[in-house]
Design an enzyme around this catalytic site. Sequence first.
Site, short mmCIF file in Angstrom:
data_model
loop_
_atom_site.label_atom_id
_atom_site.label_comp_id
_atom_site.label_asym_id
_atom_site.label_seq_id
_atom_site.Cartn_x
_atom_site.Cartn_y
_atom_site.Cartn_z
N ASN A 162 -6.63 -0.53 14.28
CA ASN A 162 -7.09 0.86 14.15
C ASN A 162 -6.66 1.60 12.87
O ASN A 162 -7.41 1.75 12.06
CB ASN A 162 -6.82 1.66 15.59
CG ASN A 162 -7.56 2.95 15.46
OD1 ASN A 162 -8.07 3.53 14.64
ND2 ASN A 162 -7.45 3.63 16.70
N ASP A 163 -5.33 2.09 12.92
CA ASP A 163 -4.85 2.74 11.87
C ASP A 163 -4.62 2.01 10.50
O ASP A 163 -4.92 2.56 9.41
CB ASP A 163 -3.45 3.45 12.09
CG ASP A 163 -3.48 4.13 13.19
OD1 ASP A 163 -4.39 5.02 13.51
OD2 ASP A 163 -2.40 4.26 14.18
N VAL A 164 -4.71 0.76 10.73
CA VAL A 164 -4.60 -0.05 9.44
C VAL A 164 -6.07 -0.27 8.56
O VAL A 164 -6.26 -0.74 7.53
CB VAL A 164 -3.98 -1.32 9.63
CG1 VAL A 164 -2.36 -1.43 10.08
CG2 VAL A 164 -4.65 -2.34 10.54
#
Lengths: 459, 103
Positions: free
Chosen positions: A385-387
């Site tokens: 997700n964040d990456v």
Amino acid sequence: MSISLSIIYLIATVSFIVGLKKLGNPSTAKNGNLIAAAGMGLAIAGTIFIHDFKVPPLIYILIGLAILIGSIIGGLMAFKVKMTKMPELVSLFNGFGGSSAALIGLVEISRDAGDKLQAMTIVSGIIIGAITFSGSMIAWGKLNGSLKSVINIPYHNIVNNLFFIGVIAFGAYMVTSGGNNPVLVVALLASGLLYGILFVLPIGGADMPVVISLLNSLTGIAAAITGVLYSNMVMLIGGILVGSAGIILTIAMCKGMNRTLGAVIFGAFGGTDAASDEDRKLGSIKKTNPSDSAIMMNYASNVIIVPGYGLAVAQAQHVIHELEEILTEKGVDVKYAIHPVAGRMPGHMNVLLAESNVDYSLLVEMEDINSQFKNTDVVLVVGANDVVNPAAHNDPSSPIYGMPILDVENAKHIIVNKRTMNAGYAGIENELFYNDKTVMLFGDAKDALTKLVSELKNM
Amino acid sequence: MNGLLEFIGTNIEMIYILILAVFLGVEVIKHIPAVLHTPLMSGANALSGVVVVGAILVMLNSDPEDYFSLTLGFIAVVLGILNVVGGFAVTGRMLQMFKKKDK
């Protein structure tokens, strides 16, 4: 100390340095590990057999027994552990090392304290050992889910820092007074243990790898301090090596997550940023199902798989390899894009995919693959997700702004597999999911990929 | 203040070694590819088990009648060895997986 033992310690110390150096290169890492282990064996054997103490046979038997028990349990744990559980195991082993240092301190403080330097090493050995032990145990509990991820203690920063100063002051008093009153010693140990708990408790589960690396570094320092106590070079240098290497690793991990060490320890991902996100219109998401996704991938000429934390949690590393093999058989060019902090700790994804026999050459690191996304037909994001959040590039107000990410939004089509729409660990929305080119494949990574594989088999 | 200077004077060699070892550790680890972070962390973790040498010294130096020292020393050796053996074994296991694909 006899000259032969000094020479043995010298050889062991050099083997630690060479071993650690070789561990830093993929082609020599295995030898590096063996060299360091051999050095350790030599140092231990030398300590047991070459000394000036008068030792009755009973104590030799006890030492042998202790080594036997420790080796069997340690070996079994090492060979039984699932690769996805690696962070827990490292944390557990680290706690054992720390408690060993604390126990040594407890024995030594009960003996005649000697000069101030010795008293200082003993007291700090007890404190640091106790902190690493209880801290590692809390980290372990958080990682295996038996402890609720974030436990808020009101004003935890102030409380922790005051408590830490208190522990140091207590230790300083113990050194200057030269006291070895058992009640005070137990109180010192207890305050170290309590600080370790307070230190790790408020830190989020996803930050645990950083904490473990930091605690690992602390265990090294505890070993080095014990080395000063015994004027023992192999412990001193070995410990310091681990201490400074641990700090470097910790900083490297923080960089990969775009966090400062201070932010991890003092928990800087506040709730204030989330409020502004709700106002922004992100549009709507498009859902897809395994059969449509299978068709998309079947007719693509190249596919990049982006594996993340969700894949590790769902233990889907074997299924994803199966998917990759089927696609390759069908003439699709498949690669994996590996973010430096993908998985449950940095480099963990490489270990997991290696375990399921994925060809090492298919794993491409972030800097090398980012330019390839624009020529890619389909990107399959599994549990990351964040990456892959473009906010890191284009939203200066985002907490992850400036973090290096995989530029998947440049690809022609993006399939995102996630369990729910919940935010990633940074707790922020991901506009990638609302992108026109993105379709969402909801479900557990293992289930979703298994269905995808069976759809592909039928085509 | 005099105490501090005297302390530095008598332990100057130790202080040199300490500082040099810190720089050595930093240099050795500095340029490690992210691929190896996990094995490196567990390898360094195994190395910190060198504290077991101290635990063995505690036991060797114990009077056979001194049950307090022997008990704590015994537990310290078990835990330290666990850290060493477990740490090196699991690091080897991880690296073995990388090795297989080299062909």
